[in-house]
Enzyme design. Structure first.
Site, mmCIF file in Angstrom:
data_model
loop_
_atom_site.group_PDB
_atom_site.id
_atom_site.type_symbol
_atom_site.label_atom_id
_atom_site.label_comp_id
_atom_site.label_asym_id
_atom_site.label_seq_id
_atom_site.Cartn_x
_atom_site.Cartn_y
_atom_site.Cartn_z
ATOM 1 N N HIS A 19 25.279 4.491 20.332
ATOM 2 C CA HIS A 19 24.237 3.481 20.087
ATOM 3 C C HIS A 19 23.397 3.887 18.879
ATOM 4 O O HIS A 19 23.689 4.883 18.218
ATOM 5 C CB HIS A 19 23.391 3.256 21.342
ATOM 6 C CG HIS A 19 22.718 4.501 21.865
ATOM 7 N ND1 HIS A 19 21.730 5.168 21.164
ATOM 8 C CD2 HIS A 19 22.902 5.198 23.006
ATOM 9 C CE1 HIS A 19 21.331 6.206 21.861
ATOM 10 N NE2 HIS A 19 22.036 6.263 22.981
ATOM 11 N N HIS A 22 22.064 7.516 18.551
ATOM 12 C CA HIS A 22 23.102 8.461 18.125
ATOM 13 C C HIS A 22 23.351 8.278 16.629
ATOM 14 O O HIS A 22 23.475 9.246 15.880
ATOM 15 C CB HIS A 22 24.416 8.196 18.857
ATOM 16 C CG HIS A 22 24.343 8.317 20.350
ATOM 17 N ND1 HIS A 22 24.942 7.430 21.192
ATOM 18 C CD2 HIS A 22 23.735 9.244 21.141
ATOM 19 C CE1 HIS A 22 24.737 7.797 22.452
ATOM 20 N NE2 HIS A 22 23.990 8.893 22.443
ATOM 21 N N CYS A 127 17.111 15.614 38.482
ATOM 22 C CA CYS A 127 17.347 14.322 37.825
ATOM 23 C C CYS A 127 18.753 14.356 37.242
ATOM 24 O O CYS A 127 19.046 15.163 36.364
ATOM 25 C CB CYS A 127 16.323 14.061 36.726
ATOM 26 S SG CYS A 127 16.757 12.594 35.746
ATOM 27 N N CYS A 130 18.933 13.696 33.424
ATOM 28 C CA CYS A 130 18.645 14.868 32.585
ATOM 29 C C CYS A 130 19.609 16.005 32.869
ATOM 30 O O CYS A 130 19.685 16.953 32.112
ATOM 31 C CB CYS A 130 17.235 15.394 32.827
ATOM 32 S SG CYS A 130 15.930 14.286 32.336
ATOM 33 N N CYS A 144 11.146 10.639 36.816
ATOM 34 C CA CYS A 144 11.474 11.208 35.512
ATOM 35 C C CYS A 144 11.145 10.142 34.478
ATOM 36 O O CYS A 144 11.633 9.016 34.576
ATOM 37 C CB CYS A 144 12.959 11.557 35.448
ATOM 38 S SG CYS A 144 13.541 11.732 33.755
ATOM 39 N N HIS A 147 14.193 8.705 32.451
ATOM 40 C CA HIS A 147 15.217 7.905 33.125
ATOM 41 C C HIS A 147 14.645 6.921 34.134
ATOM 42 O O HIS A 147 15.400 6.172 34.749
ATOM 43 C CB HIS A 147 16.267 8.821 33.762
ATOM 44 C CG HIS A 147 17.018 9.600 32.721
ATOM 45 N ND1 HIS A 147 16.680 10.884 32.359
ATOM 46 C CD2 HIS A 147 18.032 9.237 31.903
ATOM 47 C CE1 HIS A 147 17.479 11.287 31.380
ATOM 48 N NE2 HIS A 147 18.295 10.312 31.084
ATOM 49 N N LYS A 297 10.472 0.847 24.007
ATOM 50 C CA LYS A 297 11.710 1.588 24.200
ATOM 51 C C LYS A 297 12.867 0.588 24.389
ATOM 52 O O LYS A 297 12.719 -0.391 25.108
ATOM 53 C CB LYS A 297 11.557 2.458 25.464
ATOM 54 C CG LYS A 297 12.669 3.444 25.626
ATOM 55 C CD LYS A 297 12.353 4.427 26.741
ATOM 56 C CE LYS A 297 13.616 5.238 27.000
ATOM 57 N NZ LYS A 297 13.435 6.348 27.885
ATOM 58 N N LYS A 300 18.300 -2.718 27.967
ATOM 59 C CA LYS A 300 19.026 -3.980 28.158
ATOM 60 C C LYS A 300 18.127 -4.999 28.833
ATOM 61 O O LYS A 300 18.140 -6.167 28.496
ATOM 62 C CB LYS A 300 20.282 -3.746 28.989
ATOM 63 C CG LYS A 300 21.355 -3.041 28.188
ATOM 64 C CD LYS A 300 22.735 -3.263 28.779
ATOM 65 C CE LYS A 300 23.766 -2.494 27.979
ATOM 66 N NZ LYS A 300 24.311 -1.345 28.700
HETATM 67 O O1 ME8 Z 1 21.387 14.553 25.353
HETATM 68 N N1 ME8 Z 1 16.217 7.210 18.997
HETATM 69 O O2 ME8 Z 1 23.358 13.557 24.743
HETATM 70 P P1 ME8 Z 1 22.911 12.042 24.517
HETATM 71 C C1 ME8 Z 1 16.632 8.257 18.276
HETATM 72 N N2 ME8 Z 1 24.714 15.617 25.581
HETATM 73 N N3 ME8 Z 1 17.570 9.102 18.693
HETATM 74 C C2 ME8 Z 1 18.126 8.900 19.886
HETATM 75 C C3 ME8 Z 1 17.742 7.823 20.715
HETATM 76 C C4 ME8 Z 1 16.742 6.942 20.216
HETATM 77 N N4 ME8 Z 1 16.318 5.876 20.884
HETATM 78 N N5 ME8 Z 1 18.469 7.891 21.832
HETATM 79 C C5 ME8 Z 1 19.293 8.959 21.709
HETATM 80 C C6 ME8 Z 1 22.587 14.585 25.181
HETATM 81 N N6 ME8 Z 1 19.091 9.563 20.528
HETATM 82 C C7 ME8 Z 1 23.334 15.880 25.382
HETATM 83 C C8 ME8 Z 1 23.103 16.770 24.192
HETATM 84 S S1 ME8 Z 1 23.526 19.000 22.802
HETATM 85 C C9 ME8 Z 1 24.068 20.509 23.142
HETATM 86 C C10 ME8 Z 1 23.769 18.099 24.267
HETATM 87 C C11 ME8 Z 1 19.823 10.717 19.987
HETATM 88 O O3 ME8 Z 1 24.181 11.281 24.371
HETATM 89 C C12 ME8 Z 1 18.917 11.922 19.838
HETATM 90 O O4 ME8 Z 1 19.445 12.765 18.864
HETATM 91 O O5 ME8 Z 1 21.968 11.617 25.559
HETATM 92 C C13 ME8 Z 1 19.035 12.521 21.219
HETATM 93 O O6 ME8 Z 1 18.636 13.857 21.260
HETATM 94 C C14 ME8 Z 1 20.515 12.368 21.482
HETATM 95 O O7 ME8 Z 1 20.835 11.085 20.897
HETATM 96 C C15 ME8 Z 1 20.863 12.413 22.936
HETATM 97 O O8 ME8 Z 1 22.214 12.072 23.089
#
Ligand code: ME8
Length: 640
Positions: A19, A22, A127, A130, A144, A147, A297, A300
């Protein structure tokens, strides 16, 4: 030896599709990698996917597939997504790969043998979102906050890592390395976490409950906790401990993360490294969150989710990348949306950059046989030349400090300077005077040269378009070393006859669509309409309707029905007194977008001058419901 640079993104969970959050972090990583590479560094960029743990296991079950094929499928989606966004990562790590699992097992064994891992029974609030136990302090109203759900009470036998033993060391490390965690606000947040006990970290899950993970080397009944597994990706990909890449890149690591996973990266990860006797990373760079166009934030249920791949499809990956870097402040939350992107696109890319390129190309083609002439600089050219030559040295420190939007703004300011130079020197007039041929050539050369310099500095943000700019000027590729002196665009280069428009101007599709719908008559109001005289389209056109955002709202004293609203209308603020107090609490109104009748004659209500009126619909029972524009229409937009 060339300087090394290593940047990583979080590895993303495969329980959700890629998304915009990411995409944002990954684009920032790609920008940095390309920037330092163009600056002569040996730059290495790692991203990947996080594939173990309870929530992936549950997602695979819900999808009715086995865990591995589920991970294979979604992980590929991330790879494809990064291809679409022109992300040039050097490696893509998956935690289900053997090269990763092998390192996780080795580190676990090492830390276990040192006595830093022990077995215990634990009860706490967990959680699943998390994937960790939460402390009471972290919960908001028992939930949390990330979430929005209550954690589950869990009691289980787990292995624990003696994290608390490393707290003092970590605090001292952060105190003595001011830019270890940045921006500073996050550093302070971590220091405050470390001011009291952090406890020990549960690093295993019983296999009977979570069968999807890396088995502990000394106890096959347990799998590794997903964070203790995932964090290690940053070094397993480099082949710790003695791979060439590890030796070269690990000392200069810059991790990029979002603020949601600060604790795991700022507390778990450095203490794990310390226990494993591996030096810690150099920088942890923490990004803010992208919010929906309404500043809320994205979710959906609110319908404010912005899809980066739709935007890339409509406006191109380069424009999206540029927009994400230019319209956000790294470290802070920023609202993003299509209307905002279109504004940025038209102003910076279509007008300032694209138009200048096509104007200079047209004149070169028409008057100078399409060849870059040999310039003869005069005094009035000095200013633009000096700005161009000094640009890199002003942009570089901003990028070093993660101030991307300011860095790009400097480049665009230079492009605007080139536009001014073009207008002041008026080459189209020079072209009419045969005596001014040399001057004409000089002016056009300087603009082409300025665009070359700008294109190289814009390349980390928009790799394809930067190349196109140069191609359209008959030029090839350059590094930063080639933009510190003016005049490196070779004289005599031939521009191609034909070129696509760099950034075709875009309409705001969303705004147009909603405008069309609003003009339709809702059937339920037929009765009321019968009592109202018909108006011509011209009559209707006299009413100026605009999208506004409520900035603040308060009750009007001694008036039960009235609220005083402060509205942002894009280019101005308005005060409006509105009779909606019975149906809305002031606090619920802030941030909402409404439709303002902008050219209503001002009226004084209870001593307050009301400058317009906002639209609300009657629900048929006499209750008023605000008319709120859908999509991500910009504040100030005209409603037609
Ligand atoms: O946390 N705005 O993965 P994840 C900006 N697998 N960046 C965002 C965002 C938003 N609204 N939402 C997500 C994980 N991100 C773990 C990480 S690392 C060893 C393991 C980005 O798929 C941001 O970089 O939930 C956030 O930290 C990351 O996606 C979380 O991705």
């Amino acid at each position: 030896m060339t300087r090394a640079f290593y940047v990583s993104t979080p590895i993303y969970y495969v329980n959700a599709e890629p998304h915009i959050g990411h995409a944002y972090t990954t684009v920032v990583g790609d920008f940095l990698k390309r920037f330092y590479q163009l600056d002569g560094a040996d730059a290495y960029y790692l991203t990947g996917t996080d594939e173990h743990g309870e929530k992936i296991y549950q997602a695979a079950r819900a999808a009715g597939t086995d865990s591995q094929s589920f991970c294979d499928r979604i992980s590929q989606r991330f790879r494809d997504a990064w291809d679409t966004l022109e992300v040039a990562n050097d490696d893509f790590i998956r935690t289900t790969e053997e090269r990763h699992k092998k390192v996780v097992r080795a580190i676990l064994q090492n830390v276990y043998d040192k006595g830093d891992i022990y077995y215990d029974e634990y009860e706490g609030l967990y959680c699943v979102g998390c994937e960790r136990f939460m402390t009471d302090k972290e919960l908001v109203n028992g939930m949390c906050s990330d979430h929005q759900r209550e954690p589950e009470k869990r009691r289980e036998g787990n292995y624990f890592f003696r994290m608390e033993n490393y707290r003092t060391w970590l605090r001292e490390h952060i105190e003595s390395h001011p830019d270890f965690i940045r921006p500073e606000g996050y550093r302070n947040e971590v220091l405050s976490m470390l001011s009291e006990s952090i406890g020990d970290l549960s690093i295993s899950r019983p296999k009977e409950r979570v069968p999807w993970g890396i088995e502990l080397p000394w106890d096959g009944e347990h799998v590794t906790y997903v964070w203790f597994d995932a964090l290690i990706n940053y070094i397993s990909a480099l082949e710790v401990p003695d791979g060439d890449k590890f030796v070269r890149y690990w000392p200069v690591t810059q991790h990029l993360i979002g603020k949601d996973i600060l604790k795991a990266h700022a507390v778990f990860w450095p203490t794990m490294l310390r226990a494993a006797e591996i030096p810690v990373y150099q920088h942890l760079n923490v990004g803010g969150f992208l919010m929906g166009p309404d500043g809320q934030k994205m979710s959906k249920s609110l319908g404010n989710v912005v899809d980066p791949f739709e935007l890339a499809e409509s406006y191109g990956a380069d424009a999206l990348r540029y927009y994400l870097l230019k319209d956000t402040v790294y470290g802070q939350d920023s609202a993003v949306g299509e209307a905002l992107l279109v504004e940025r696109y038209n102003a910076d890319l279509a007008n300032d950059l694209g138009n200048l390129l096509s104007r200079v190309r047209a004149l070169l083609g028409r008057h100078l046989d399409g060849a870059l002439p040999t310039p003869e600089q005069i005094d009035r050219d000095r200013e633009v030349i000096a700005e161009g030559e000094g640009l890199l040295s002003r942009v570089r420190p901003l990028v070093d400090q993660l101030r991307f939007f300011e860095a790009l703004e400097l480049v665009m300011r230079f492009v605007r300077h080139l536009n001014r130079y073009f207008n002041d020197e008026a080459p189209w007039k020079l072209a009419k005077d045969p005596d001014q041929r040399v001057r004409l050539g000089t002016v056009l050369y300087n603009i082409a040269e300025g665009l070359r310099i700008a294109s190289v500095l814009l390349e980390p943000a928009m790799p394809s378009k930067a190349k196109q700019i140069r191609r359209d000027l008959g030029l090839g590729d350059y590094a930063f070393a080639d933009i510190e002196a003016w005049g490196q665009a070779p004289f005599g280069s031939q521009i191609p006859d034909k070129a696509d428009i760099l950034f075709p101007k875009k309409e705001r599709e969303e705004v147009e669509k909603t405008g069309g719908q609003a003009a339709k008559k809702p059937a339920s109001s037929a009765q009321r309409e019968a009592q109202i005289d018909e108006v011509s389209i011209d009559d209707f056109a006299r009413i100026a309707l605009r999208v506004a955002r409520i900035v603040s709202a308060q009750k009007v004293e001694k008036a039960d029905k009235l609220l005083k609203l402060q509205l942002d209308v894009g280019d101005e603020e308005r005060t409006v007194v509105s009779g909606i107090a019975q149906w809305y609490q002031p606090a619920d109104l802030v941030g909402r977008r409404v439709v303002l009748v902008a050219n209503l004659k001002p009226a004084k209500l209870r001593g307050i001058v009301s400058q317009g009126m906002i639209l609300a619909a009657d629900d048929g029972e006499g209750n008023l419901v605000l008319v709120e524009p859908g999509g991500d229409i910009a504040v100030g937009a005209e409603v037609r």
